[in-house]
Design a protein around this motif. Sequence first.
Motif, PDB file in Angstrom:
ATOM      1  N   MET A  54      -6.517   1.442   6.516  1.00 31.67           N
ATOM      2  CA  MET A  54      -7.173   0.549   5.475  1.00 31.67           C
ATOM      3  C   MET A  54      -7.196  -0.711   5.757  1.00 31.67           C
ATOM      4  O   MET A  54      -8.145  -1.563   5.617  1.00 31.67           O
ATOM      5  N   LEU A  55      -6.024  -1.341   6.237  1.00 33.99           N
ATOM      6  CA  LEU A  55      -6.173  -2.871   6.851  1.00 33.99           C
ATOM      7  C   LEU A  55      -7.035  -3.168   7.889  1.00 33.99           C
ATOM      8  O   LEU A  55      -7.457  -4.125   8.089  1.00 33.99           O
ATOM      9  N   GLN A 111      -9.686  -1.482   8.350  1.00 32.36           N
ATOM     10  CA  GLN A 111     -11.071  -1.416   7.814  1.00 32.36           C
ATOM     11  C   GLN A 111     -11.228  -2.761   7.202  1.00 32.36           C
ATOM     12  O   GLN A 111     -12.486  -3.345   7.346  1.00 32.36           O
ATOM     13  N   ALA A 112     -10.177  -3.322   6.706  1.00 33.67           N
ATOM     14  CA  ALA A 112     -10.531  -4.337   5.803  1.00 33.67           C
ATOM     15  C   ALA A 112     -10.920  -5.557   6.843  1.00 33.67           C
ATOM     16  O   ALA A 112     -11.638  -6.534   6.640  1.00 33.67           O
ATOM     17  N   LEU A 123       0.811  -1.162   0.101  1.00 34.94           N
ATOM     18  CA  LEU A 123      -0.117   0.022   0.072  1.00 34.94           C
ATOM     19  C   LEU A 123       0.969   1.406  -0.063  1.00 34.94           C
ATOM     20  O   LEU A 123       0.398   2.230  -0.653  1.00 34.94           O
ATOM     21  N   LEU A 168      -8.011   8.707   3.300  1.00 35.18           N
ATOM     22  CA  LEU A 168      -9.043   7.676   2.622  1.00 35.18           C
ATOM     23  C   LEU A 168     -10.123   7.981   1.803  1.00 35.18           C
ATOM     24  O   LEU A 168     -10.833   8.944   2.094  1.00 35.18           O
TER      25      LEU A 168
END
Lengths: 252, 415
Positions: B375-376, B378-379, B362, B411
């Motif tokens: 982001m990770l 959230q994933a 990323l 984001l």
Amino acid sequence: MLQITNLHASIDDTPILRGIDLTINDGEVHSLMGPNGSGKSTLAKVMAGDEAYEVTEGSIVLNGQDLLELDPHERAAAGLFMAFQYPVEIPGVTMKYFMRTAMNSVRKNRGQEELDAYEYLSVVKERAATVKLDLELLDRPVNGGFSGGEKKRAEIFQMAMLEPSACVLDETDSGLDIDALRIVAEGVNTMRSPDRSFLVITHYQRLLSYIVPDVVHVLVDGKIARTGGKELALELEEHGYSLIEKGNAVDA
Amino acid sequence: MTAIRKAAMNAYESILWPSMRDESWRYTDTRAIAATDFKSADPSTVIKADSLSPFLLDSDMPLMVFADGVYQPDLSTATSMPGVQIHRLADVIASNPERLEGRLASHADYQDDPACGLSTAMITDGVVVEIEAEATMETPLHIVFFNQGTTHPISTHPRVLIVANDRSTGTVIESHVGTSEQVILSTPVTELIAGDNVNLDHYRMVREGAATWHLGDVALHQGARTEVSSCVLAFDGPLIRTRMRGTLAGEDGNAILHGLAMGHEDRHIENLLRVNHMVPHCRSRESFKHILEDKSTAAFTGRIYVAEGAQKTDAVQTNRNLLLSNTSKATARPQLEIYADDVKCTHGATIGELDQEAMFYLQARGIPADAARSMLVQAFAGEILDDVAPESLRNQAQLLLRNRLPAAEHLAAME
């Protein structure tokens, strides 16, 4: 211009790169070949800023900026793009969300306006078409369940999206059949331009039949052992790396 | 009613607050609770509509609102609708107590748990929902338990009973919320009783105040060809402990039990899960995820019980813990107790950090490290949140998560 000077790097105190000098002028395509374990992929990762490697000496300068001073994301904004040999699968993050976040971050860092949804979508469509990337893949998780060919096409798509000035392709040909290889190469060729340089890392000559380099370097044991024109790749294809490795051993 | 309260009080008094030597309480320290002198809330407690608004979902969702356990008629909009009866528990106790027989306190086990024991002994008010046979609830019911407390510590015992008769469908969302820093003990107990061919979804959102101890129960009992789901989203509170019990009592049933918890500072999260497969051909899926920052801790105990004769049981249980700091801690205890020989039961637990390869990938694409990390995360949470069906609740949870993460401005908008 991308200029690598006397670059030394090691992993866990084991030296891998032992003084690389390499200059790629804007618009040029250089190929870096070499046997397994010579340090080709290490060079790509060091350029992109992988923290697993420690740079012990030397510099990497892109358009006047010392990349080694920058974090990985700042290197991307500075114009470097590294296409991974093994693109990472990230479950739970869609390609679309990832790409949009990446593009916004890079543009912000370059002092450019963010694209609105409409502009963004039209750029996506245009760039996806250059590597014949199925738009449905963008709704899937990053590289999730992609075939080998899809992964590499997605790398070139990302490269096209981020509009870098220096592109490093780390064994982009590995694991590709001839059709996929041709599509990837065509995608790269459409991106060739007078203000963009390429470093194509490969073990085999076959990719270079499609992406024709201006200069070929051979890396042996962490150093560039030979530099020549595109015919050097053909010579290596015929005789293998043993000739140069032997020559290098004699030099040493 | 009196008999249940009395039995529960006896149970509570015989256990009281156990020490951490007790197997079920190994990971949750109740000394502070035991040492606190709680009083009941003032029955004239009222809250303003403004305090409630940050916690609301769709404006057209019928609402039942309680403040420190006290019903708020001015803020409650829910009324019975065709096929769906919605009542205050206090009203049913006063006028039709026989409707509660064999239902209320019949599945949430108060014998072996002080929180459930106390809660059951103190039953006063709450919500009773009965979905008649064949009926469909058109919109989810939203029950809000707002805790504000007062100058002395109070305890509140929210109670929800949902009865879904054969071939009915419905969704109930609970929010346990507050912004006050007063000392409060909340022991919510929800029982879901579903007949045959029912589709029932239940969600519990926990966003308690900084000094509210939340010790809750969710108990499900389901009939044949019925699918029940329950999901606990724990975002705020110094201590959030949830016991979730699912019992599959009819063939071809499906139970989906999910949990997502986010811990920070020195908060403690505990999920105790038990799924009872009593009959053949049932399926259950249990997935609990904990995201831990700072010095927060989480403990998970999950047991799949398969009774003798419950052949062809198909149960999958997972507990995943993401440690975002060196000082956070997670414990996982997956357990199987199987008395049938033709079953497929799996469990898995992981405790780990963010994938460094994914982080580098990323970042190499221009995303700053803190945004990549977000982001990770959230994933990681997405695997639970994507299954939250009511859109307004899903959006609220995603926003809560996102606002807790660094570099939210980097984001891209979620699509």
